[in-house]
Design a protein around this motif. Sequence first.
Motif, PDB file in Angstrom:
ATOM      1  N   LEU A  15       4.322  14.133   1.226  1.00 14.26           N
ATOM      2  CA  LEU A  15       5.033  12.928   1.655  1.00 14.26           C
ATOM      3  C   LEU A  15       4.497  11.688   0.961  1.00 14.26           C
ATOM      4  N   VAL A  16       5.382  10.731   0.747  1.00 13.10           N
ATOM      5  CA  VAL A  16       5.000   9.424   0.207  1.00 13.10           C
ATOM      6  C   VAL A  16       5.693   8.355   1.041  1.00 13.10           C
ATOM      7  N   TRP A  17       4.951   7.272   1.309  1.00  9.17           N
ATOM      8  CA  TRP A  17       5.576   6.143   2.015  1.00  9.17           C
ATOM      9  C   TRP A  17       4.824   4.856   1.707  1.00  9.17           C
ATOM     10  N   LEU A  18       5.472   3.745   2.046  1.00  9.06           N
ATOM     11  CA  LEU A  18       4.913   2.410   1.868  1.00  9.06           C
ATOM     12  C   LEU A  18       4.450   1.879   3.207  1.00  9.06           C
ATOM     13  N   ARG A  67       0.827  -1.193   0.000  1.00 11.98           N
ATOM     14  CA  ARG A  67       0.000   0.000   0.000  1.00 11.98           C
ATOM     15  C   ARG A  67       0.866   1.250   0.000  1.00 11.98           C
ATOM     16  N   VAL A  68       0.538   2.177  -0.894  1.00 12.36           N
ATOM     17  CA  VAL A  68       1.261   3.442  -0.988  1.00 12.36           C
ATOM     18  C   VAL A  68       0.399   4.550  -0.393  1.00 12.36           C
ATOM     19  N   VAL A 105       6.660  16.235  -6.226  1.00 19.52           N
ATOM     20  CA  VAL A 105       6.419  15.091  -7.106  1.00 19.52           C
ATOM     21  C   VAL A 105       6.559  13.820  -6.276  1.00 19.52           C
ATOM     22  N   LEU A 106       5.464  13.081  -6.126  1.00 17.32           N
ATOM     23  CA  LEU A 106       5.443  11.873  -5.304  1.00 17.32           C
ATOM     24  C   LEU A 106       5.269  10.663  -6.218  1.00 17.32           C
ATOM     25  N   LEU A 107       6.264   9.784  -6.225  1.00 22.12           N
ATOM     26  CA  LEU A 107       6.297   8.657  -7.152  1.00 22.12           C
ATOM     27  C   LEU A 107       6.302   7.344  -6.388  1.00 22.12           C
ATOM     28  N   ALA A 108       5.707   6.308  -6.987  1.00 17.65           N
ATOM     29  CA  ALA A 108       5.712   4.994  -6.340  1.00 17.65           C
ATOM     30  C   ALA A 108       5.475   3.889  -7.357  1.00 17.65           C
ATOM     31  N   ALA A 140       6.838  -3.102  -7.024  1.00 12.29           N
ATOM     32  CA  ALA A 140       8.270  -3.253  -6.747  1.00 12.29           C
ATOM     33  C   ALA A 140       8.625  -2.803  -5.336  1.00 12.29           C
ATOM     34  N   GLY A 141       7.744  -2.001  -4.706  1.00 10.66           N
ATOM     35  CA  GLY A 141       8.035  -1.487  -3.377  1.00 10.66           C
ATOM     36  C   GLY A 141       9.130  -0.437  -3.383  1.00 10.66           C
ATOM     37  N   VAL A 142       9.054   0.477  -4.365  1.00 11.75           N
ATOM     38  CA  VAL A 142      10.037   1.556  -4.483  1.00 11.75           C
ATOM     39  C   VAL A 142       9.289   2.875  -4.598  1.00 11.75           C
ATOM     40  N   ILE A 143       9.734   3.874  -3.825  1.00 14.48           N
ATOM     41  CA  ILE A 143       9.092   5.189  -3.849  1.00 14.48           C
ATOM     42  C   ILE A 143      10.123   6.277  -4.102  1.00 14.48           C
TER      43      ILE A 143
END
Length: 235
Positions: A231-234, A4-5, A102-105, A109-112
Amino acid sequence: MSVRVRRVTTTRAGGVSARPFDTFNLGDHVGDDPAAVAANRKRLAASLGLAEDAVVWMNQVHSANVAVVDGPRTTAVDQTDALVSGSRRLALAVVSADCVPVLLADARAGVIGAAHAGRVGAQLGIVPRTVEKMVDMGASVAGISVLLGPAVSGRNYEVPAEMAAEVEAALPGSRCRTAKGTPGLDIRAGLARQLADLGVKAVDIDPRCTVEDTRLFSHRRDAPTGRLASLVWLE
């Protein structure tokens, strides 16, 4: 299996900073009381359900520098404008007050990644550099989704005609006309086109303009002023 992102952008409300940084200023470089900024950052982490050191900040410099972070930090990452990580429950933070967060995910792959794309950084290629670093860590371009957060809109970003042409040459699709009919820049439009050209298919744009929406900080409207955090996180 996808993870989940989470992506979050703050507003001006809910903090302890006094004017002109009122109230939820999260930038530590704008002249606000450091104790107020620290209190606001602590409040942010708690509201996200994260440890304070699990929110990773940058000392942004309008560059194309990208740093990889793999765990909690008690100090900001210096001299960089993008962070990339594959760690769970580690939030990457961008501060802004007109520039594009810019929030990328890549959830599979589990990469942000999180990038600070002002005019200069966008022109230098901070977003393609971030995508490249994410791919190095196992992401696929087609699997990346992106949110372009609140920023100054093209209708409110007036620049000299020469600057508009210069940025357009590096970031096609960014040159526009302002609400007054003068040369302008829409950095988010340019970034959306750049990402599409890279092969990123899922790009969402927050419609809010920082200059128009007084619930948001805007340097162009109010300098000196505070900074939002995106912010972005897994999970």
